[in-house]
Design a protein around this motif. Structure first.
Motif, short mmCIF file in Angstrom:
data_model
loop_
_atom_site.label_atom_id
_atom_site.label_comp_id
_atom_site.label_asym_id
_atom_site.label_seq_id
_atom_site.Cartn_x
_atom_site.Cartn_y
_atom_site.Cartn_z
N ILE A 198 0.84 -1.20 0.00
CA ILE A 198 0.00 0.00 0.00
C ILE A 198 0.87 1.26 0.00
O ILE A 198 0.65 2.20 -0.77
N VAL A 199 1.90 1.25 0.86
CA VAL A 199 2.77 2.43 0.94
C VAL A 199 3.52 2.65 -0.38
O VAL A 199 3.67 3.77 -0.84
N ALA A 200 3.94 1.53 -1.01
CA ALA A 200 4.67 1.66 -2.27
C ALA A 200 3.81 2.33 -3.33
O ALA A 200 4.24 3.27 -4.01
N VAL A 201 2.56 1.88 -3.46
CA VAL A 201 1.65 2.48 -4.45
C VAL A 201 1.40 3.95 -4.11
O VAL A 201 1.38 4.83 -5.00
N MET A 202 1.24 4.22 -2.82
CA MET A 202 1.00 5.59 -2.35
C MET A 202 2.14 6.52 -2.77
O MET A 202 1.94 7.59 -3.34
N VAL A 203 3.35 6.05 -2.48
CA VAL A 203 4.53 6.88 -2.78
C VAL A 203 4.66 7.09 -4.29
O VAL A 203 4.92 8.19 -4.77
N TRP A 204 4.43 6.00 -5.02
CA TRP A 204 4.50 6.08 -6.48
C TRP A 204 3.50 7.11 -7.02
O TRP A 204 3.84 7.96 -7.84
N ARG A 210 2.49 14.42 -8.78
CA ARG A 210 2.85 15.63 -8.01
C ARG A 210 2.51 16.86 -8.84
O ARG A 210 2.38 16.79 -10.07
N LYS A 211 2.38 18.01 -8.15
CA LYS A 211 2.02 19.24 -8.83
C LYS A 211 3.08 19.57 -9.88
O LYS A 211 4.28 19.51 -9.59
N GLY A 212 2.63 19.86 -11.08
CA GLY A 212 3.58 20.25 -12.12
C GLY A 212 4.10 19.10 -12.95
O GLY A 212 4.79 19.32 -13.94
N SER A 213 3.78 17.84 -12.57
CA SER A 213 4.26 16.73 -13.38
C SER A 213 3.47 16.67 -14.67
O SER A 213 2.34 17.16 -14.75
#
Ligand code: HEC
Ligand SMILES: [Cu+2]
Length: 317
Positions: free
Chosen positions: A37-43, A49-52
């Protein structure tokens, strides 16, 4: 012997090893889920992210297959865990009928054990390995808890009733025994050790201390001294149940229920005879609550058990 408290000594029985595996599996699987879950979250945090410049058009609103998969897969795994744990847990309460019985009395602040031939010990418990051992636990004062980390097993010892714990150690050695229920000032001192030996060593050890009458012999004397014979002897004119063969028997009670007579039932018959009246008899048995202490009651139970085999019938104490 000044052995420090090892929080996780190696498991000393098959049941303890199963508990270890269960625990490892639970921790491992939970960690895996958390990591995923954390891996998907971080990904996602990084990707969107803003600006991507990630593509945000036509975002899917739902994916039924995916949702079903992440619901059903963990559900099945956890149900499997539940079944495994329930199986191991219920097995803890089914002592094999041929288990070796040892009576353990807890009191502030010590563990007293008595083996069937009368050999007693304090803060030590000698047992043979590869043999099922059934402990009948009683407390003389407050609640204690019999805890053996190497067996991954713990049982509360409650005044006014018996509790039972069984195990089968398969490794010789000494295991720490602790009290796991705060029971007063010296609670921390209430510890001892279980000494698991080869069966032939145990037999020799047991014989070495049979210097006073065994439980059943003492029980016979107590049985006579307290006038139980007046009603329960075959020749008595009072209508009272036959006690031989009682342990393990199904008893029909006056209220219509059926119970299997175990140690607790026989104990209650003596201290609280009104609690369960045997069908077809009058409630005339007096309570022996104030006459008998836990050790004496256990001795009487062992005497009643010995009637099954006829070993003690008519024998003098
Ligand atoms: C005054 C007669 C009397 C005396 C004394 C007496 N009993 Fe009883 N006992 C009975 C009767 C009657 C019953 C059946 C009714 C009941 O369950 O209370 C019974 C029931 C029992 C039971 C349950 C039996 C079963 O089949 O489930 C046990 C165990 C027992 N007695 C043990 C003892 C012991 C041990 C003593 C002595 C410490 C003792 N009794 C003294 C009359 C007596
Ligand atoms: Cu204690």
């Amino acid at each position: 012997m000044n052995q420090g408290i090892t929080l996780l000594p190696p498991a000393a029985s098959a049941a303890a090893r199963s508990t270890d595996r269960l625990y490892l599996f639970l921790v491992g699987f939970s960690s895996l889920m958390a990591l995923a879950i954390v891996a998907v979250m971080v990904w996602f945090c990084y990707r969107y992210r803003k600006g991507s410049r990630a593509d945000r058009s036509n975002a899917p609103t739902h994916g039924r297959g995916l949702e079903a998969a992440w619901t059903i897969a963990p559900f099945l795994v956890f149900m499997y865990l539940f079944a495994w744990a329930a199986h191991d847990y219920s097995r803890q309460f089914q002592a094999p009928g041929d288990a070796l019985r040892v009576f353990v009395l807890a009191k502030q602040w010590m563990w007293k054990a008595e083996h069937s031939n009368g050999r007693r010990e304090i803060n030590e418990l000698h047992v043979p390995i590869n043999t099922p051992i059934k402990l009948v636990l009683a407390s003389q004062d407050v609640i204690h808890s019999f805890f053996v980390p190497a067996l991954r097993n713990k049982r509360d010892v409650v005044p006014g009733r018996y509790t039972v714990m069984w195990f089968q150690a398969d490794r010789t050695g000494e295991y720490m025994l602790l009290c796991a229920e705060y029971c007063g000032t010296n609670h921390a001192e209430m510890k001892g050790r279980i000494i698991a030996m080869e069966p032939q060593d145990y037999a020799r050890w047991l014989d070495g201390g049979a210097d006073h009458p065994g439980l059943a012999e003492r029980g016979y004397a107590i049985f006579r001294r307290n006038g139980c014979m007046g009603c329960h002897a075959a020749a008595s004119s009072v209508h009272a149940p036959e006690l031989s063969g009682l342990l393990g028997r199904r008893v029909h009670l006056a209220d219509g229920s059926v119970v299997v007579a175990d140690e607790t039932y026989v104990r209650d018959s003596m201290v609280e005879p009104q609690k369960a009246i045997v069908a077809g008899y009058d409630a005339i048995m007096p309570s022996f609550k104030d006459q008998l202490d836990e050790e004496e009651i256990m001795a009487v139970i062992e005497y009643i058990r010995s009637l099954d085999t006829g070993r003690l019938m008519g024998e003098r104490p």
